[in-house]
Design a protein around this motif. Structure first.
Motif, PDB file in Angstrom:
ATOM      1  N   HIS A 164       0.850  -1.184   0.000  1.00  0.00           N
ATOM      2  CA  HIS A 164       0.000   0.000   0.000  1.00  0.00           C
ATOM      3  C   HIS A 164       0.892   1.242   0.000  1.00  0.00           C
ATOM      4  O   HIS A 164       1.955   1.261   0.627  1.00  0.00           O
ATOM      5  CB  HIS A 164      -0.870  -0.029   1.270  1.00  0.00           C
ATOM      6  N   GLY A 183      -3.346   2.772   5.623  1.00  0.00           N
ATOM      7  CA  GLY A 183      -4.414   2.269   4.767  1.00  0.00           C
ATOM      8  C   GLY A 183      -5.673   1.836   5.476  1.00  0.00           C
ATOM      9  O   GLY A 183      -6.429   1.003   4.956  1.00  0.00           O
ATOM     10  N   LEU A 184      -5.950   2.407   6.658  1.00  0.00           N
ATOM     11  CA  LEU A 184      -7.154   2.052   7.395  1.00  0.00           C
ATOM     12  C   LEU A 184      -8.225   3.123   7.218  1.00  0.00           C
ATOM     13  O   LEU A 184      -7.920   4.312   7.154  1.00  0.00           O
ATOM     14  CB  LEU A 184      -6.847   1.888   8.883  1.00  0.00           C
ATOM     15  N   ASP A 185      -9.467   2.694   7.168  1.00  0.00           N
ATOM     16  CA  ASP A 185     -10.590   3.603   6.987  1.00  0.00           C
ATOM     17  C   ASP A 185     -11.081   4.080   8.353  1.00  0.00           C
ATOM     18  O   ASP A 185     -11.613   3.299   9.142  1.00  0.00           O
ATOM     19  CB  ASP A 185     -11.709   2.881   6.235  1.00  0.00           C
ATOM     20  N   THR A 217      -9.249  -6.707  10.891  1.00  0.00           N
ATOM     21  CA  THR A 217      -9.868  -6.936   9.587  1.00  0.00           C
ATOM     22  C   THR A 217      -8.906  -6.612   8.450  1.00  0.00           C
ATOM     23  O   THR A 217      -8.822  -7.340   7.450  1.00  0.00           O
ATOM     24  CB  THR A 217     -11.145  -6.083   9.454  1.00  0.00           C
ATOM     25  N   ALA A 218      -8.152  -5.522   8.603  1.00  0.00           N
ATOM     26  CA  ALA A 218      -7.186  -5.137   7.559  1.00  0.00           C
ATOM     27  C   ALA A 218      -6.124  -6.216   7.389  1.00  0.00           C
ATOM     28  O   ALA A 218      -5.726  -6.531   6.260  1.00  0.00           O
ATOM     29  CB  ALA A 218      -6.535  -3.803   7.920  1.00  0.00           C
ATOM     30  N   ASN A 237      -7.681  -9.225   5.607  1.00  0.00           N
ATOM     31  CA  ASN A 237      -8.024  -8.964   4.206  1.00  0.00           C
ATOM     32  C   ASN A 237      -6.833  -8.547   3.346  1.00  0.00           C
ATOM     33  O   ASN A 237      -6.992  -8.318   2.145  1.00  0.00           O
ATOM     34  CB  ASN A 237      -9.099  -7.870   4.126  1.00  0.00           C
ATOM     35  N   ALA A 246      -5.201  -5.721   3.475  1.00  0.00           N
ATOM     36  CA  ALA A 246      -5.389  -4.335   3.053  1.00  0.00           C
ATOM     37  C   ALA A 246      -4.083  -3.571   2.961  1.00  0.00           C
ATOM     38  O   ALA A 246      -4.050  -2.461   2.425  1.00  0.00           O
ATOM     39  CB  ALA A 246      -6.337  -3.620   4.019  1.00  0.00           C
ATOM     40  N   TYR A 247      -3.004  -4.145   3.473  1.00  0.00           N
ATOM     41  CA  TYR A 247      -1.693  -3.509   3.415  1.00  0.00           C
ATOM     42  C   TYR A 247      -1.015  -3.713   2.066  1.00  0.00           C
ATOM     43  O   TYR A 247       0.061  -3.178   1.815  1.00  0.00           O
ATOM     44  CB  TYR A 247      -0.796  -4.067   4.524  1.00  0.00           C
ATOM     45  N   ALA A 252      -4.813  -4.177  -3.107  1.00  0.00           N
ATOM     46  CA  ALA A 252      -6.078  -3.980  -2.399  1.00  0.00           C
ATOM     47  C   ALA A 252      -6.554  -2.534  -2.496  1.00  0.00           C
ATOM     48  O   ALA A 252      -7.637  -2.194  -2.034  1.00  0.00           O
ATOM     49  CB  ALA A 252      -5.927  -4.364  -0.925  1.00  0.00           C
ATOM     50  N   VAL A 253      -5.729  -1.662  -3.118  1.00  0.00           N
ATOM     51  CA  VAL A 253      -6.041  -0.238  -3.220  1.00  0.00           C
ATOM     52  C   VAL A 253      -6.661   0.051  -4.573  1.00  0.00           C
ATOM     53  O   VAL A 253      -6.037  -0.194  -5.605  1.00  0.00           O
ATOM     54  CB  VAL A 253      -4.773   0.629  -3.038  1.00  0.00           C
TER      55      VAL A 253
END
Length: 226
Positions: free
Chosen positions: A80, A146-148, A203-204, A207, A209-210, A214-215
């Protein structure tokens, strides 16, 4: 912090002792005589405690996540953009004795030539909460990894005023009247935020997300080799 299980255990164990301490303190508030000097003193002293656990858990959890990602041994190409930035800045900081302009050129050169190399994520340093973790700093740190943070953006005023500002005023010796109802509400809100931090990071990690693929809008590492 090599596996998702190890990360989740770290998140859970750190949250568990904080939750236990906060519930124990809340019990003391509830057992004290309502609106007594003792209860008001406990409520006032409890605000810095709530803040300490907010900042402490955010710092622990984000640092654990960075360590987890850093030990994935991924390349810049696979990560990410936020983790790419962490790695590049850490390497740039190690370039001692060069001017700001040359360091800027060095960053550009590194980005152009080292995307296939293992990222040098500085996971041993952890994150810097700047000892005053306001909502803006929190959201910036979330964005970096990269966390929401949008689910707690409505908590900005609570974090900045009801928690941080009040903590600072109490810590500097100002008298503020905090009743048990207000304290209990803030206690519940802080626990809600801590649980959100825990779940967002868990969760990240699960999934991936790093990873750059995933971006939205970025090519996957597989695409880069086609």
């Amino acid at each position: 912090m090599r596996t998702i299980s190890e990360l989740q255990d770290s998140l859970d164990s750190d949250l568990a002792w904080r939750r236990s301490e906060l519930h124990s303190y809340l019990g003391s508030v509830r057992r004290s005589s309502r609106d007594s000097v003792t209860q008001r003193s406990l409520c006032r002293a409890g605000i810095p405690l709530l803040y300490a656990h907010w900042e402490g858990y955010a710092k622990h959890s984000l640092s654990a996540y960075i360590q987890f990602v850093g030990r994935r041994r991924l390349t810049y190409r696979e990560l990410h953009p936020g983790f790419v930035a962490l790695g590049i800045e850490a390497e740039a900081d190690a370039q001692a004795g060069i001017s700001a302009t040359r360091k800027m050129i060095w960053r550009a050169h590194t980005l152009l030539t080292k995307d296939g190399e293992r990222a040098a994520i500085p996971w041993r340093k952890g994150v810097d909460t700047q000892s005053n973790l306001n909502s803006n700093r929190c959201f910036e740190l979330f964005a970096l990894v990269g966390l929401d943070a949008s689910p707690i953006q409505l908590k900005s005023r609570l974090i900045d005023y009801e928690l941080l500002r009040v903590r600072n005023e109490i810590a500097h010796g100002q008298y503020l009247n905090v009743d048990s109802t207000a304290y209990e509400e803030l206690h519940q809100e802080v626990l809600t935020i801590l649980n959100f931090v825990r779940n967002a990071i868990s969760t990240a990690a699960e999934n991936g997300a790093y990873r750059r693929d995933a971006v939205p809008g970025f090519l996957s590492s597989a695409d880069l080799h086609t």
